[in-house]
Write a protein that holds these residues in place. Sequence first.
Motif, mmCIF file in Angstrom:
data_model
loop_
_atom_site.group_PDB
_atom_site.id
_atom_site.type_symbol
_atom_site.label_atom_id
_atom_site.label_comp_id
_atom_site.label_asym_id
_atom_site.label_seq_id
_atom_site.Cartn_x
_atom_site.Cartn_y
_atom_site.Cartn_z
ATOM 1 N N MET A 1 -7.239 -5.055 -7.966
ATOM 2 C CA MET A 1 -6.180 -3.969 -7.186
ATOM 3 C C MET A 1 -5.129 -3.883 -7.839
ATOM 4 S SD MET A 1 -5.711 -2.672 -4.296
ATOM 5 C CE MET A 1 -4.396 -1.869 -3.414
ATOM 6 N N GLY A 2 -4.615 -4.614 -8.733
ATOM 7 C CA GLY A 2 -3.205 -4.599 -9.587
ATOM 8 C C GLY A 2 -3.245 -3.501 -10.392
ATOM 9 N N CYS A 3 -4.471 -3.596 -11.377
ATOM 10 C CA CYS A 3 -4.602 -2.479 -12.527
ATOM 11 C C CYS A 3 -4.887 -1.078 -11.805
ATOM 12 C CB CYS A 3 -5.745 -2.758 -13.263
ATOM 13 S SG CYS A 3 -5.606 -4.463 -14.225
ATOM 14 N N LEU A 4 -5.641 -0.902 -10.699
ATOM 15 C CA LEU A 4 -5.613 0.121 -10.084
ATOM 16 C C LEU A 4 -4.555 0.844 -9.344
ATOM 17 C CD1 LEU A 4 -7.596 2.393 -9.107
ATOM 18 C CD2 LEU A 4 -7.986 1.103 -7.086
ATOM 19 N N LEU A 5 -3.549 -0.084 -9.062
ATOM 20 C CA LEU A 5 -2.294 0.286 -8.464
ATOM 21 C C LEU A 5 -1.365 0.940 -9.496
ATOM 22 C CD1 LEU A 5 -0.355 0.520 -5.982
ATOM 23 C CD2 LEU A 5 0.301 -1.928 -6.303
ATOM 24 N N LEU A 6 -1.431 -0.067 -10.704
ATOM 25 C CA LEU A 6 -0.538 0.320 -11.694
ATOM 26 C C LEU A 6 -1.053 1.861 -12.244
ATOM 27 C CD1 LEU A 6 1.652 -0.323 -13.712
ATOM 28 C CD2 LEU A 6 -0.109 -1.411 -15.156
ATOM 29 N N LEU A 7 -2.120 1.927 -12.316
ATOM 30 C CA LEU A 7 -2.778 3.360 -12.901
ATOM 31 C C LEU A 7 -2.211 4.360 -11.858
ATOM 32 C CD1 LEU A 7 -4.554 4.657 -14.972
ATOM 33 C CD2 LEU A 7 -6.392 4.484 -13.524
ATOM 34 N N LEU A 8 -2.553 4.244 -10.439
ATOM 35 C CA LEU A 8 -2.174 5.410 -9.651
ATOM 36 C C LEU A 8 -0.766 5.487 -9.702
ATOM 37 C CD1 LEU A 8 -4.120 4.219 -6.398
ATOM 38 C CD2 LEU A 8 -4.158 6.456 -7.841
ATOM 39 N N VAL A 9 0.274 4.484 -9.773
ATOM 40 C CA VAL A 9 1.733 4.576 -9.924
ATOM 41 C C VAL A 9 2.186 5.196 -11.005
ATOM 42 C CG1 VAL A 9 3.768 3.191 -10.237
ATOM 43 C CG2 VAL A 9 2.155 2.625 -8.500
ATOM 44 N N ILE A 10 1.458 5.055 -12.130
ATOM 45 C CA ILE A 10 1.657 5.842 -13.514
ATOM 46 C C ILE A 10 1.351 7.356 -13.449
ATOM 47 C CG2 ILE A 10 1.010 6.279 -15.951
ATOM 48 C CD1 ILE A 10 1.249 2.955 -16.033
ATOM 49 N N LEU A 11 0.214 7.442 -12.625
ATOM 50 C CA LEU A 11 -0.406 8.957 -12.697
ATOM 51 C C LEU A 11 0.419 9.836 -11.530
ATOM 52 C CD1 LEU A 11 -4.221 8.418 -12.930
ATOM 53 C CD2 LEU A 11 -2.724 9.485 -14.659
ATOM 54 N N SER A 12 0.653 9.082 -10.280
ATOM 55 C CA SER A 12 1.113 9.978 -9.191
ATOM 56 C C SER A 12 1.904 9.046 -8.074
ATOM 57 C CB SER A 12 0.149 10.838 -8.537
ATOM 58 O OG SER A 12 0.725 11.260 -7.286
ATOM 59 N N PRO A 13 2.814 8.708 -8.151
ATOM 60 C CA PRO A 13 3.429 7.693 -7.156
ATOM 61 C C PRO A 13 3.246 8.051 -5.819
ATOM 62 C CG PRO A 13 5.476 9.139 -8.128
ATOM 63 C CD PRO A 13 4.197 9.443 -8.879
ATOM 64 N N ARG A 14 3.104 9.481 -5.565
ATOM 65 C CA ARG A 14 2.818 9.934 -4.061
ATOM 66 C C ARG A 14 1.505 9.663 -3.645
ATOM 67 N NH1 ARG A 14 6.140 14.552 -6.107
ATOM 68 N NH2 ARG A 14 8.013 14.641 -4.669
ATOM 69 N N LEU A 15 0.497 9.577 -4.665
ATOM 70 C CA LEU A 15 -1.048 9.272 -4.287
ATOM 71 C C LEU A 15 -0.901 7.458 -4.205
ATOM 72 C CD1 LEU A 15 -3.827 9.875 -4.055
ATOM 73 C CD2 LEU A 15 -4.046 9.841 -6.493
ATOM 74 N N ALA A 16 -0.135 6.874 -5.016
ATOM 75 C CA ALA A 16 0.002 5.504 -4.713
ATOM 76 C C ALA A 16 0.427 5.041 -3.522
ATOM 77 C CB ALA A 16 0.759 4.868 -5.984
ATOM 78 N N MET A 17 1.714 5.719 -3.108
ATOM 79 C CA MET A 17 1.949 5.509 -1.687
ATOM 80 C C MET A 17 1.078 5.581 -0.661
ATOM 81 S SD MET A 17 4.870 4.138 -1.431
ATOM 82 C CE MET A 17 5.513 4.095 0.263
ATOM 83 N N VAL A 18 0.404 6.692 -0.722
ATOM 84 C CA VAL A 18 -0.614 7.200 0.312
ATOM 85 C C VAL A 18 -1.761 6.067 0.588
ATOM 86 C CG1 VAL A 18 -2.448 8.574 0.939
ATOM 87 C CG2 VAL A 18 -0.236 9.504 0.321
ATOM 88 N N THR A 19 -1.994 5.569 -0.884
ATOM 89 C CA THR A 19 -3.351 4.803 -1.142
ATOM 90 C C THR A 19 -2.518 3.304 -0.597
ATOM 91 O OG1 THR A 19 -4.261 5.564 -3.022
ATOM 92 C CG2 THR A 19 -4.351 3.378 -2.765
ATOM 93 N N LEU A 20 -1.319 3.025 -0.869
ATOM 94 C CA LEU A 20 -0.861 1.757 -0.257
ATOM 95 C C LEU A 20 -0.680 1.791 1.179
ATOM 96 C CD1 LEU A 20 2.062 0.975 -2.548
ATOM 97 C CD2 LEU A 20 0.083 -0.480 -2.506
#
Length: 95
Positions: A1-20
């Motif tokens: 989960m950590g690497c996927l989250l880091l990739l999402l944060v780098i690509l799009s913080p908005r997408l990362a927040m929705v995923t979180l």
Amino acid sequence: MGCLLLLLVILSPRLAMVTLFLVTDWVDRAFNGLLLPILGVVFLPWTTVLWTIGYVASGDAAAPWGIVAIFIGLFLDVALHARSVTMGKKSYQGR
């Protein structure tokens, strides 16, 4: 989960927040209610996502690493907003 989250944060913080929000309870633990995270995602996405991660990782946003994460996010948000303003001025002057 950590690497996927880091990739999402780098690509799009908005997408990362929705995923979180959809996958974990981190947003509920970091914020009281939904208004502040929604406003944060709209106006300061980097600060919001790094606040959430810093809060959960350190147990409290007032911990040193949480504060560093918040300042990094705020710097990224301000820099991106400033860049969009200067790019808008350049394209307007080029006409």
